[in-house]
Design an enzyme around this catalytic site. Structure first.
Site, PDB file in Angstrom:
ATOM      1  N   HIS A 289       0.825  -1.223   0.000  1.00 21.93           N
ATOM      2  CA  HIS A 289       0.000   0.000   0.000  1.00 21.93           C
ATOM      3  C   HIS A 289       0.850   1.260   0.000  1.00 21.93           C
ATOM      4  CE1 HIS A 289       1.073   0.340   4.187  1.00 21.93           C
ATOM      5  NE2 HIS A 289       0.155   1.233   4.474  1.00 21.93           N
ATOM      6  N   GLY A 290       2.167   1.118  -0.043  1.00 19.31           N
ATOM      7  CA  GLY A 290       3.057   2.269  -0.060  1.00 19.31           C
ATOM      8  C   GLY A 290       4.489   1.812   0.143  1.00 19.31           C
TER       9      GLY A 290
END
Length: 373
Positions: A289-290
């Site tokens: 997610h990042g």
């Protein structure tokens, strides 16, 4: 999936390359979680890092039970992207920052739609603290021009990315669950589980709605138009069938790979990537997610204050600007506190989980004008 590695626990997999750095505590949390009752399989993604008892950057698949504590207190946290008609050849960073002003205060009731549910009341229109942000971005590299053409995107226009969640609503839901059940799982067919699922859906709906409110008030300040392109949550619980087994997929800082194109951001001084997922059961249909934290929040200021002051951290190596007047938060969220995004992307590319669509460069990041919330 040549770089999917098993850990010491038989039902734990890690999506990494030989160069991926993972903190030992994060792997330990992942393996501990894998021993929970009814846990079938867990996957650690290349942005894996320690959380409060449970790791972030991971997906967990259970049978017959699910665990609200694995989702955590920010149900519905995710990324939403808008195409705007803003262009840098018409706007300077000074002008964009001045026109935006502060969006720290919640929207007043008269600024909200009349027909919204009563539970949409947790600081509407605000981003929140921690790693949440709203950011203008510019296309930097294009890998699949045909997809960008369908979205009518080009390098002249700016995109708006909003990363936020359900604000205090998710915290309230988690606290209620922990008071009544501790960190125990719920039998999926039980009334208690159905009650949680109803609250969970409300939090998902509010988080998505709140990202729209944030984008709307920012675009209004800039007197700009925007078109919503995507919205994907990375903290959520989903019924799922994997390997022929019906169960529950928990994502804690894990981007769904089965909902079309998604954006995976780096730190505020690094690039973000728009990608086309290639869904796979091996990764529990999930992506990073990042970039993932490299340092704990409490150690960031001590590590960085000898090299930078808060003003210097508001300017990045890529030429972008960060609006963050919380002097603790700007150190906690410095690019150095995160892993390089390219290493995270490389692990997923080697695993055959994604195709790159475009690389985006930060232009102006908003975090907060005020002090601690």
């Amino acid at each position: 999936m040549g770089n999917t590695l098993h850990s010491a626990a038989p039902n734990v997999q890690l999506i990494v390359t030989e160069n991926t750095w993972l903190e030992g505590k994060a792997i330990q949390q992942l393996e501990t979680t894998a021993r929970l009752p009814e846990m079938v399989r867990v996957v650690g993604l290349p942005d894996l890092h320690p959380g409060r008892g449970y790791p972030v950057g991971a997906a967990f698949f259970t049978q017959s039970h699910f665990y609200p504590a694995l989702i955590g207190n920010d149900i519905g946290c995710g990324m939403a992207l808008w195409r705007t008609d803003l262009t840098l050849n018409k706007w300077s960073l000074d002008k964009l920052e001045k026109r935006l002003g502060s969006i720290d205060a919640p929207l007043e009731a008269e600024d909200l739609p009349d027909d919204i549910p009563e539970y949409f009341c947790h600081s509407p229109g605000t981003i929140g603290g921690g790693n949440h942000f709203a950011e203008l971005q510019q296309l930097d590299e294009i890998y699949q021009p045909e997809l960008l053409e369908t979205w009518q995107l080009n390098k002249q226009q700016l995109l708006l990315l909003v990363h936020s969640g359900s604000r205090g609503m998710g915290q309230m839901i988690l606290e209620q669950h922990v008071r009544e059940h501790g960190h125990n799982g719920l039998v999926a067919s039980s009334p208690q589980a159905q009650n949680y699922l109803q609250q969970h859906q409300q939090a998902l709906d509010y988080a998505c709605f709140n990202r729209q409110l944030i984008a709307g008030r920012m675009l209004k300040r800039w007197r700009a138009n925007g078109e919503h392109l995507l919205d994907v949550s990375h903290n959520l619980l989903t019924p799922c069938t994997i390997g022929g087994v019906d169960g529950w997929l928990h994502r804690k800082g894990a981007t769904p790979a089965d909902q079309g194109p998604v954006i995976i951001p780096g730190s505020r001084g690094d690039y973000s990537y728009l990608v086309q997922p290639l869904p796979s059961e091996q990764s529990l249909f999930s992506l990073a997610h990042g970039a993932g934290r490299k340092w704990m929040r409490g150690e960031c200021k001590e590590r960085l204050s000898g090299r930078y002051n808060a003003v210097q951290l508001s300017r990045t190596a890529l030429g972008s600007r960060v609006i963050c007047l919380d002097k603790q938060l700007i150190f906690q969220e410095a690019p150095e506190a995160y892993k390089p995004i390219d290493g995270v992307m490389e692990a997923m590319l080697q695993a055959g989980l994604i195709q790159l669509v475009a690389r985006l460069k930060p232009v102006l990041t908003y975090k907060t004008r005020g002090g601690n919330e």
